[in-house]
Structure formats: structure tokens, C-alpha cells
Write a protein that holds these residues in place. Structure first.
Motif, PDB file in Angstrom:
ATOM      1  N   GLN A  86       0.843  -1.222   0.005  1.00 51.44           N
ATOM      2  CA  GLN A  86       0.162  -0.121   0.046  1.00 51.44           C
ATOM      3  C   GLN A  86       0.893   1.202  -0.042  1.00 51.44           C
ATOM      4  O   GLN A  86       0.412   2.369  -0.515  1.00 51.44           O
ATOM      5  CB  GLN A  86      -1.056  -0.101   1.146  1.00 51.44           C
ATOM      6  N   GLY A 132      -4.797   0.357  -7.171  1.00 52.11           N
ATOM      7  CA  GLY A 132      -5.773  -0.295  -6.244  1.00 52.11           C
ATOM      8  C   GLY A 132      -6.597   0.630  -5.356  1.00 52.11           C
ATOM      9  O   GLY A 132      -7.071   1.555  -5.896  1.00 52.11           O
ATOM     10  N   SER A 133      -6.585   0.240  -3.952  1.00 45.87           N
ATOM     11  CA  SER A 133      -7.503   1.493  -3.156  1.00 45.87           C
ATOM     12  C   SER A 133      -6.884   2.647  -3.099  1.00 45.87           C
ATOM     13  O   SER A 133      -7.633   3.440  -2.398  1.00 45.87           O
ATOM     14  CB  SER A 133      -7.660   0.595  -1.690  1.00 45.87           C
ATOM     15  N   GLN A 134      -5.552   2.851  -3.531  1.00 46.00           N
ATOM     16  CA  GLN A 134      -4.939   4.246  -3.324  1.00 46.00           C
ATOM     17  C   GLN A 134      -5.292   5.275  -4.439  1.00 46.00           C
ATOM     18  O   GLN A 134      -4.709   6.326  -4.654  1.00 46.00           O
ATOM     19  CB  GLN A 134      -3.424   3.992  -2.861  1.00 46.00           C
TER      20      GLN A 134
END
Length: 400
Positions: A86, A132-134
Motif C-alpha cells: 500500500q 488499487g485502493s490508493q
């Protein structure tokens, strides 16, 4: 009087809350689990944020020092692997956002159309799957960069401030990862066991409800319907068990604590994965068994073939003993538990053979589609195969 009653009601409520708080902290301090992980994550996040703030504010005298502690906390993931993954995505998103603002800011200027164009480009880049989620951080970084850009007084100041944002993010991510690696990095050995235990408990409870009813010939429609519903609602437990196994494996990556543990962790996880798959198949077989019992309406057969139902109850009871061992699976006792499982599997095989012999003696109508006997005999054989396979595969991985 009303005040006294209200006071009496409030005091027990407060006492109950305090008792729950004490129990929560008791679990956090007394054993590994969700409570301890929560406390540890908060403590590590606090430490990382404080270090990042001291460096960015007191040492670098940055104009936007909050970027560093914010980044440190943001990437403080449960596992070291996730922290590294992450943080790399987050840094990439921030660099992309700042680069978009820098390019458009110097080319177009700091006016409203430039902001709209910057937002459009940043939000589009944020959809890139690699982030991704970032991905949403691309636009966030671009917006902060725009604010910094318009407040700067010179070109050099603009470049310096934009570069400082990236530097602060790198510092925060580096500190966050460093703290997560060096301060009790999470090692989720027990997550795999917990998922299998939960699944085995559900299987054990279901089988333990079925065999007494077979022995007592109490197969009413309401009871069999509940069995069928319970068997069909285990999908969520399977998903949770798979998540726990994935987290356990993932927690090994880049984790220095694994050097102080047994080197056979990967082997155990392979064994747990095989056990989980076998338990999932076993649950499907039990679900098929409950469907057969739920569809059966020939009540008089319960008395005519009572000996067969009693034999089937003995067989299921022997399987429940196996599920109890899986429900108490423990890495530290796997050797003894696998030996116990093989003994219980041998006993279950004997009961299955007696069941088949009883079916022959009673001359059961195995080919009658309106009666469950043929399906029950087949399901017994399949269940035994799955349980035997589960015991064998766990033994194989323990001996490796």
C-alpha cells in the motif's frame, strides 16, 4: 421517586458498560486476538505519526508537515506485506497527483479552468487498477498540490513546495513501514487455525443435532428444514476461513519475526489449506444429506427401518468426534491431534461398514427415489471419504 428509579437504572447500565470494557481489555492483555491487534495497531500508529511529525515540523520546518504523519498512519496496515504494497501504491498515487498539478500549473496557470482540467486528469488516473485502493489519493494529492501552488510566491517556491509534498510522503511511508516491521510486526499464524475451527464447530454442531434425532426417529419437517437451512448458510464461514488463511500466509512475507518461528510454517499452511478445502466439500455432502432428510415424508419407515437409522446415527456420531478435534486444531499439538484423528477415522470406518451391513440385512429399498435410503448410503460413503482424506492430508503435511 422517579429520580431514584432512573438512578437505579443508570447505575446497572454503567456497571455493565464498565464490565464490558474490563473484559475487552482483559482479552487484549491476556491473549492474542482482535482486541490485542487493535491496541497494537493504535499504539504503533501513534508512534509512527509522532516520529513523522517531529521530523517534518521540528527538523525540516515544512510548511505542510501534516503530510508525513498522515502518510505514516495511512499505510499502517495489518501485515508487513500490505504495508509495503500500500505504501508503494500510495507514493505512486501522490507522485502522479503532484506531477499532474505541476505540469498543468506551469502550462495552463492557477485559474479555475486549470483546476477543473487538473481534477479531470487526476480522477482519470486514479481509476488505474495498478493503484488499487490508493487510486483516490491521486486527486487528493493534486488538490493539495494546487493549493500549495497558488499560495507560493515564486517559481522556485512553487517547485520547492511541490517537491516537499513528495518528500514528506516518502518520510511518512518510510517511518510507517519501519515501525510496522520493527515493533512487533503482526504474525497471523493463528488466523488459519481460527477459520478452520469456526468451520469445524459449525459442522460439529450440525452433525451433533442430526444423529440424536435419527436415533430417536424424530425427523419432523420443521427440524429437517432447520438442518437444511443451517447447512446452506455456511458459505460465509467458508469465506471467512479462506480470508484468515490468506492473512496468515501474507503475514509471513518480509516479516522478521518468522526467523524466530519454525521453518515449517509454509508446510502447515499448505496442510490447513487442504483441510479447509476438505471441510468445505464435507459441508456440501452434509448439505446434500439434510436435503434428502428434508424431502423424506415416509414416516412409517422410521419404525420399520429403525435399526438402519440407529446405525446411521452411530456413524454420524463418530464423525462428530472427528469434527471436535478439528474444532480444537492447534499448531503446537498437531502431532498428537493427527494421531487421534486417525484413530477416530478408523472407528468411523467401522461404523460405516456396519451401516452398509445393516442396509443389506434390512433389504432397504435403495433404488426407490421416493425414499432416502439409497442417497443416505451413498452420502455416508462420500462423507467417510472426505473425512478420511482430511485426516490423511493433515498427517502428510505434519510429517513433512
Amino acid at each position: 421517586m422517579a429520580g431514584e428509579v432512573s438512578g437505579r437504572r443508570t447505575r446497572p447500565a454503567r456497571t455493565g458498560r464498565m464490565a464490558r470494557v474490563r473484559r475487552w481489555w482483559g482479552r487484549a492483555l491476556g491473549s492474542e486476538g482482535h482486541e490485542r491487534s487493535t491496541v497494537l495497531l493504535i499504539a504503533k500508529g501513534t508512534l509512527a505519526a509522532t516520529i513523522a511529525w517531529v521530523i517534518s515540523y521540528h527538523l525540516l520546518h515544512a510548511q505542510s508537515p501534516a503530510f508525513a504523519p498522515f502518510s505514516a498512519v495511512l499505510i499502517m496496515q495489518v501485515t508487513v506485506y500490505q504495508s509495503l504494497l500500500q505504501s508503494s501504491r500510495y507514493v505512486g498515487a501522490v507522485v502522479a497527483g503532484v506531477a499532474v498539478q505541476a505540469a498543468l500549473g506551469f502550462l495552463v496557470g492557477p485559474d479555475v479552468p486549470a483546476f477543473a482540467l487538473m481534477a479531470l486528469v487526476a480522477l482519470t488516473i486514479g481509476r488505474w487498477p495498478a493503484l488499487g485502493s490508493q487510486g483516490s489519493q491521486v486527486a487528493t494529492a493534486a488538490f493539495f498540490a494546487f493549493s500549495t501552488y497558488v499560495s507560493a510566491t515564486s517559481t522556485l517556491d512553487k517547485v520547492t513546495q511541490l517537491g516537499q509534498i513528495i518528500l514528506l510522503v516518502l518520510i511518512g511511508c518510510g517511518i510507517g513501514v519501519l515501525v510496522n516491521v520493527t515493533v512487533l510486526p503482526p504474525l497471523r499464524y493463528r488466523s488459519a487455525e481460527h477459520g478452520i475451527r469456526t468451520l469445524a464447530h459449525a459442522l460439529c454442531d450440525l452433525v451433533s443435532d442430526i444423529y440424536p434425532a435419527l436415533r430417536e426417529r424424530g425427523l419432523d419437517e420443521e427440524r429437517t428444514g432447520r438442518w437444511r437451512a443451517r447447512a446452506e448458510q455456511t458459505g460465509e464461514l467458508v469465506t471467512q476461513a479462506r480470508t484468515g488463511l490468506r492473512m496468515a500466509r501474507e503475514s509471513l512475507h518480509y516479516n522478521p519475526r518468522r526467523l524466530f518461528r519454525r521453518g515449517r510454517a509454509h508446510t502447515y499452511f499448505e496442510g490447513y489449506a487442504a483441510v479447509l478445502e476438505a471441510l468445505e466439500r464435507t459441508l456440501r455432502q452434509v448439505a446434500a444429506l439434510t436435503r434428502s432428510l428434508d424431502k423424506w415424508s415416509a414416516g412409517e419407515d422410521r419404525y420399520r427401518y429403525g435399526a438402519f437409522l440407529a446405525s446411521y446415527a452411530d456413524f454420524l456420531e463418530s464423525l462428530s468426534h472427528i469434527t471436535r478435534v478439528f474444532a480444537d486444531l492447534d499448531e503446537d499439538r498437531l502431532g498428537d491431534q493427527t494421531s487421534q484423528l486417525h484413530q477416530l477415522a478408523d472407528e468411523a470406518q467401522n461404523y460405516r461398514r456396519r451401516l452398509a451391513e445393516q442396509a443389506e440385512r434390512d433389504d432397504l429399498p435403495l433404488t426407490d427415489p421416493g425414499r432416502p435410503y439409497g442417497v443416505l448410503v451413498i452420502e455416508a460413503a462420500r462423507l467417510m471419504e472426505e473425512f478420511q482424506y482430511t485426516c490423511d492430508v493433515l498427517q502428510h503435511h505434519v510429517e513433512r
